[in-house]
Design an enzyme around this catalytic site. Structure first.
Site, PDB file in Angstrom:
ATOM      1  N   ASP A  53       0.807  -1.221   0.000  1.00  0.00           N
ATOM      2  CA  ASP A  53       0.000   0.000   0.000  1.00  0.00           C
ATOM      3  C   ASP A  53       0.841   1.273   0.000  1.00  0.00           C
ATOM      4  OD1 ASP A  53      -2.276  -1.611   0.100  1.00  0.00           O
ATOM      5  OD2 ASP A  53      -2.225  -1.686   2.286  1.00  0.00           O
TER       6      ASP A  53
ATOM      7  N   LYS B 156       1.793   2.106  -5.125  1.00  0.00           N
ATOM      8  CA  LYS B 156       2.339   1.564  -6.375  1.00  0.00           C
ATOM      9  C   LYS B 156       1.418   1.837  -7.566  1.00  0.00           C
ATOM     10  CE  LYS B 156       2.335  -2.451  -4.366  1.00  0.00           C
ATOM     11  NZ  LYS B 156       2.053  -2.070  -2.978  1.00  0.00           N
TER      12      LYS B 156
ATOM     13  N   GLY C 256      -4.599  -4.323  -3.788  1.00  0.00           N
ATOM     14  CA  GLY C 256      -5.597  -3.291  -4.084  1.00  0.00           C
ATOM     15  C   GLY C 256      -4.825  -2.044  -4.465  1.00  0.00           C
ATOM     16  N   HIS C 257      -4.843  -1.702  -5.739  1.00  0.00           N
ATOM     17  CA  HIS C 257      -4.070  -0.557  -6.220  1.00  0.00           C
ATOM     18  C   HIS C 257      -5.048   0.547  -6.650  1.00  0.00           C
ATOM     19  CE1 HIS C 257      -0.426  -3.347  -7.245  1.00  0.00           C
ATOM     20  NE2 HIS C 257      -0.811  -3.415  -5.984  1.00  0.00           N
TER      21      HIS C 257
ATOM     22  N   GLN D  11       1.902  -6.020  -3.274  1.00  0.00           N
ATOM     23  CA  GLN D  11       2.381  -6.149  -1.883  1.00  0.00           C
ATOM     24  C   GLN D  11       3.681  -5.334  -1.736  1.00  0.00           C
ATOM     25  OE1 GLN D  11       1.291  -9.470  -3.448  1.00  0.00           O
ATOM     26  NE2 GLN D  11      -0.608  -8.547  -2.805  1.00  0.00           N
TER      27      GLN D  11
HETATM   28  P1  GDP Z   1      -0.800   0.349  -3.562  1.00  0.00           P
HETATM   29  O1  GDP Z   1      -1.417  -0.915  -3.089  1.00  0.00           O
HETATM   30  O2  GDP Z   1       0.670   0.396  -3.300  1.00  0.00           O
HETATM   31  O3  GDP Z   1      -1.138   0.674  -4.987  1.00  0.00           O
HETATM   32  O4  GDP Z   1      -1.440   1.503  -2.650  1.00  0.00           O
HETATM   33  P2  GDP Z   1      -3.008   1.677  -2.281  1.00  0.00           P
HETATM   34  O5  GDP Z   1      -3.717   2.159  -3.483  1.00  0.00           O
HETATM   35  O6  GDP Z   1      -3.526   0.464  -1.612  1.00  0.00           O
HETATM   36  O7  GDP Z   1      -2.917   2.791  -1.141  1.00  0.00           O
HETATM   37  C1  GDP Z   1      -2.386   4.040  -1.399  1.00  0.00           C
HETATM   38  C2  GDP Z   1      -3.472   5.079  -1.103  1.00  0.00           C
HETATM   39  O8  GDP Z   1      -2.866   6.353  -0.982  1.00  0.00           O
HETATM   40  C3  GDP Z   1      -4.483   5.227  -2.227  1.00  0.00           C
HETATM   41  O9  GDP Z   1      -5.724   5.533  -1.636  1.00  0.00           O
HETATM   42  C4  GDP Z   1      -3.981   6.410  -3.046  1.00  0.00           C
HETATM   43  O10 GDP Z   1      -5.017   7.119  -3.709  1.00  0.00           O
HETATM   44  C5  GDP Z   1      -3.394   7.263  -1.939  1.00  0.00           C
HETATM   45  N1  GDP Z   1      -2.227   8.079  -2.362  1.00  0.00           N
HETATM   46  C6  GDP Z   1      -1.216   7.735  -3.186  1.00  0.00           C
HETATM   47  N2  GDP Z   1      -0.286   8.701  -3.226  1.00  0.00           N
HETATM   48  C7  GDP Z   1      -0.712   9.680  -2.383  1.00  0.00           C
HETATM   49  C8  GDP Z   1      -0.167  10.933  -1.956  1.00  0.00           C
HETATM   50  O11 GDP Z   1       0.917  11.355  -2.343  1.00  0.00           O
HETATM   51  N3  GDP Z   1      -0.890  11.635  -1.047  1.00  0.00           N
HETATM   52  C9  GDP Z   1      -2.097  11.205  -0.561  1.00  0.00           C
HETATM   53  N4  GDP Z   1      -2.734  11.958   0.319  1.00  0.00           N
HETATM   54  N5  GDP Z   1      -2.642  10.030  -0.955  1.00  0.00           N
HETATM   55  C10 GDP Z   1      -1.949   9.283  -1.834  1.00  0.00           C
HETATM   56  P1  IMO Z   2      -0.967  -4.170  -2.260  1.00  0.00           P
HETATM   57  O1  IMO Z   2      -0.528  -4.723  -3.595  1.00  0.00           O
HETATM   58  C1  IMO Z   2      -0.951  -4.598   2.095  1.00  0.00           C
HETATM   59  C2  IMO Z   2      -0.939  -8.682   3.665  1.00  0.00           C
HETATM   60  C3  IMO Z   2      -2.166  -9.121   4.419  1.00  0.00           C
HETATM   61  C4  IMO Z   2      -1.542 -10.098   5.403  1.00  0.00           C
HETATM   62  C5  IMO Z   2      -0.460 -10.767   4.568  1.00  0.00           C
HETATM   63  C6  IMO Z   2      -0.865 -12.103   3.964  1.00  0.00           C
HETATM   64  O2  IMO Z   2      -2.248  -3.454  -2.292  1.00  0.00           O
HETATM   65  O3  IMO Z   2       0.144  -3.410  -1.638  1.00  0.00           O
HETATM   66  P2  IMO Z   2      -2.469 -12.774   1.945  1.00  0.00           P
HETATM   67  O4  IMO Z   2      -3.921 -12.506   1.710  1.00  0.00           O
HETATM   68  O5  IMO Z   2      -1.571 -12.240   0.880  1.00  0.00           O
HETATM   69  O6  IMO Z   2      -2.175 -14.209   2.242  1.00  0.00           O
HETATM   70  O7  IMO Z   2      -2.120 -11.968   3.314  1.00  0.00           O
HETATM   71  O8  IMO Z   2      -0.144  -9.852   3.521  1.00  0.00           O
HETATM   72  N1  IMO Z   2      -1.201  -8.159   2.298  1.00  0.00           N
HETATM   73  C7  IMO Z   2      -1.151  -6.865   1.970  1.00  0.00           C
HETATM   74  N2  IMO Z   2      -0.953  -5.769   2.745  1.00  0.00           N
HETATM   75  N3  IMO Z   2      -1.113  -4.464   0.756  1.00  0.00           N
HETATM   76  C8  IMO Z   2      -1.269  -5.549  -0.027  1.00  0.00           C
HETATM   77  O9  IMO Z   2      -1.274  -5.490  -1.375  1.00  0.00           O
HETATM   78  C9  IMO Z   2      -1.348  -6.827   0.579  1.00  0.00           C
HETATM   79  N4  IMO Z   2      -1.546  -8.074   0.120  1.00  0.00           N
HETATM   80  C10 IMO Z   2      -1.435  -8.886   1.180  1.00  0.00           C
HETATM   81  O10 IMO Z   2      -2.781  -8.046   5.071  1.00  0.00           O
HETATM   82  O11 IMO Z   2      -0.907  -9.391   6.436  1.00  0.00           O
HETATM   83 MG    MG Z   3      -2.921  -1.584  -1.832  1.00  0.00          MG
END
Ligand code: GDP
Ligand code: IMO
Ligand code: MG
Length: 442
Positions: free
Chosen positions: A13, A16, A40-41, A223
């Protein structure tokens, strides 16, 4: 041969999806190489928010080919829902390609993932309950069912029947749950072929062709490094290789085809699920970061644990992945704090650890050693140029660079496409020099 890997340097998270979307405008291909719909991206484009689980975050650009590589595990029902959500928003998806070698998440994987976690009780991993561990276990056990099996329903049925014998006995006798029905699963999965059949291809040939033609290919990680099956905080990890080496196996390319490796790091640290987290802040600032940063899981909605930036972890990720530069995200979330801390090392039983300690027990029990600096009050969400950042913010950045010895090439100050600061050093220069084509056009 512009192969660029982009991956998470913390526990996932990091943003990416947001950085991939930014770079994807200039990519010929974006490929996911591991993980499944545990990922979840989030991508925000204009007024729309897209939450992508299987589909690469380049999908918003119709001329960018988006590949789900062999290292990914696919829940076809969820993938189809994702495709439908995109098409409702008038996003074309005919640029998608799916590897026939990717493994299928089956309903029994999900049942076993959930039931296994329930049995573990307090020692649970805190998985996303998407069946990820069990499907990768079947892959390693050589009893998995692959996407290509859907193209030969006789084979698919035979494998399903074989698998269900053992799985149902576990479901019934170990977990005391209702066994699953072959016919129901078969009919369901047979139905998926109509929608996804046309996307299935041999993606390793396709990716290599693109790289040989000197096209731009971005490998999008899911991840984060500390969730890697081998190098993460095992057993509190996911079940696939999340590091740069995994991009090669999960896409089918040799390491010599990779030119650049970009690590994505959040300006602080978060983690979902169980496991050690030395810089975690349980209340106060931790709650402020969660609220301001909307730190709730994109896939499960769970509150993310929050804490200060952890340098030993970043240094470990840089080493494991050969990271050339870092894209720092969510810097805006730190605005308004009186003080900001950076963890530079850990202390355990009187000894200082500058790097990740060799034993997990120490990672669990160590105390972070911090440097503390003044925060900034200014809103930085509209800053486009590094020189316009407050001095205290610049100091925070320069301290990180001093400690990790890798340039911060991109600095994200908000979730929208325009909220990015592109530094002149590192990333932009390297890519320009190698490819003579700008990587990023805003
Ligand atoms: P990922 O799994 O690495 O793609 O990250 P996620 O999408 O799960 O979580 C990142 C969250 O931060 C998302 O809700 C993005 O919209 C938000 N986000 C990304 N970059 C920024 C930033 O620079 N500032 C803020 N406030 N939010 C951001
Ligand atoms: P993105 O791509 C954050 C964590 C779960 C748990 C562990 C194992 O959005 O960054 P799993 O379901 O993979 O067997 O769970 O890994 N986990 C993540 N945490 N972002 C993710 O993906 C994750 N995918 C799995 O919360 O701790
Ligand atoms: Mg994510």
């Amino acid at each position: 041969m512009p192969g660029i890997i982009l991956l998470g340097t913390q526990w996932g998270d990091e943003g990416k999806g947001r950085i991939t979307d930014l770079l994807a405008a200039n990519m010929d291909m974006v490929i996911r190489f591991q993980g499944g719909n545990n990922a979840g991206h989030t991508v925000i484009a204009g007024n729309e928010e897209f939450r992508l689980h299987h589909i690469p975050s380049g999908i918003l650009y119709p001329s960018t080919i988006c590949v789900i590589g062999n290292g990914v595990v696919i829940n076809p029902g969820v993938l189809i829902e994702e495709l439908e959500r995109l098409s409702r928003k008038e996003i074309r998806t005919d640029n998608l390609r799916i590897s026939g070698n990717a493994h299928l998440v089956m309903p029994y994987h999900i049942v076993i993932d959930k039931a296994g976690e329930n049995i573990l009780g307090k020692s649970k991993i805190g998985t996303t309950h998407k069946g990820i561990g069990p499907v990768y276990a079947d892959k390693a056990y050589r009893s998995g069912i692959r996407v290509q099996d859907l193209l030969d329903l006789k084979i698919f049925r035979a494998k399903l029947e074989e698998s269900l014998k053992l799985k149902n006995s576990i479901i019934k006798n170990v977990y005391g749950l209702e066994p699953l029905k072959t016919e129901e699963i078969f009919e369901n999965y047979k139905g998926f072929v109509k929608t996804i059949g046309k996307y299935i291809t041999d993606t390793s040939f396709l990716v290599n062709k693109y790289l040989d033609e000197k096209k731009f290919v971005l490998f999008e990680g899911a991840q984060g490094t500390l969730l890697d099956i081998d190098h993460g905080t095992y057993p509190f990890v996911t079940s696939s290789p999340t590091i740069a080496g995994g991009a090669c196996t999960g896409a089918g390319v040799g390491p010599k085809k990779i030119d650049e490796i970009i690590g994505v790091a959040k300006a602080y640290t978060t983690r979902v699920g169980s496991g050690p987290f030395p810089t975690e802040i349980n209340e106060g600032i931790g709650d402020i970061l969660r609220e301001k940063g909307h730190e709730f899981g994109t896939t499960t909605g769970r509150p993310r644990r929050c804490g200060w930036l952890d340098i030993p972890i970043l240094k470990y990720s840089i080493m494991l992945n050969s990271i050339d530069s870092i894209a720092l995200t969510k810097l805006d979330v730190l605005s308004g704090l009186d003080e900001i801390k950076i963890c530079t090392s850990y202390e355990y039983e009187g000894r200082i650890y500058e790097d990740i300690p060799p034993h997990q027990t120490i990672i669990h029990k160590c105390k972070p050693v911090y440097i503390t600096m003044k925060g900034w009050k200014e809103d930085i969400t509209a800053v486009k140029d590094f020189s316009d950042l407050p001095d205290t913010t610049k100091y925070y950045i320069s301290e990180i660079e001093r400690l990790i010895k890798v340039p911060l090439s991109l600095i994200s100050v908000g979730p929208e496409r325009s909220q990015i600061i592109i530094r002149d050093r590192g990333f932009k220069e390297n890519i320009l020099r190698k490819n003579k084509k700008p990587l990023l056009v805003l």
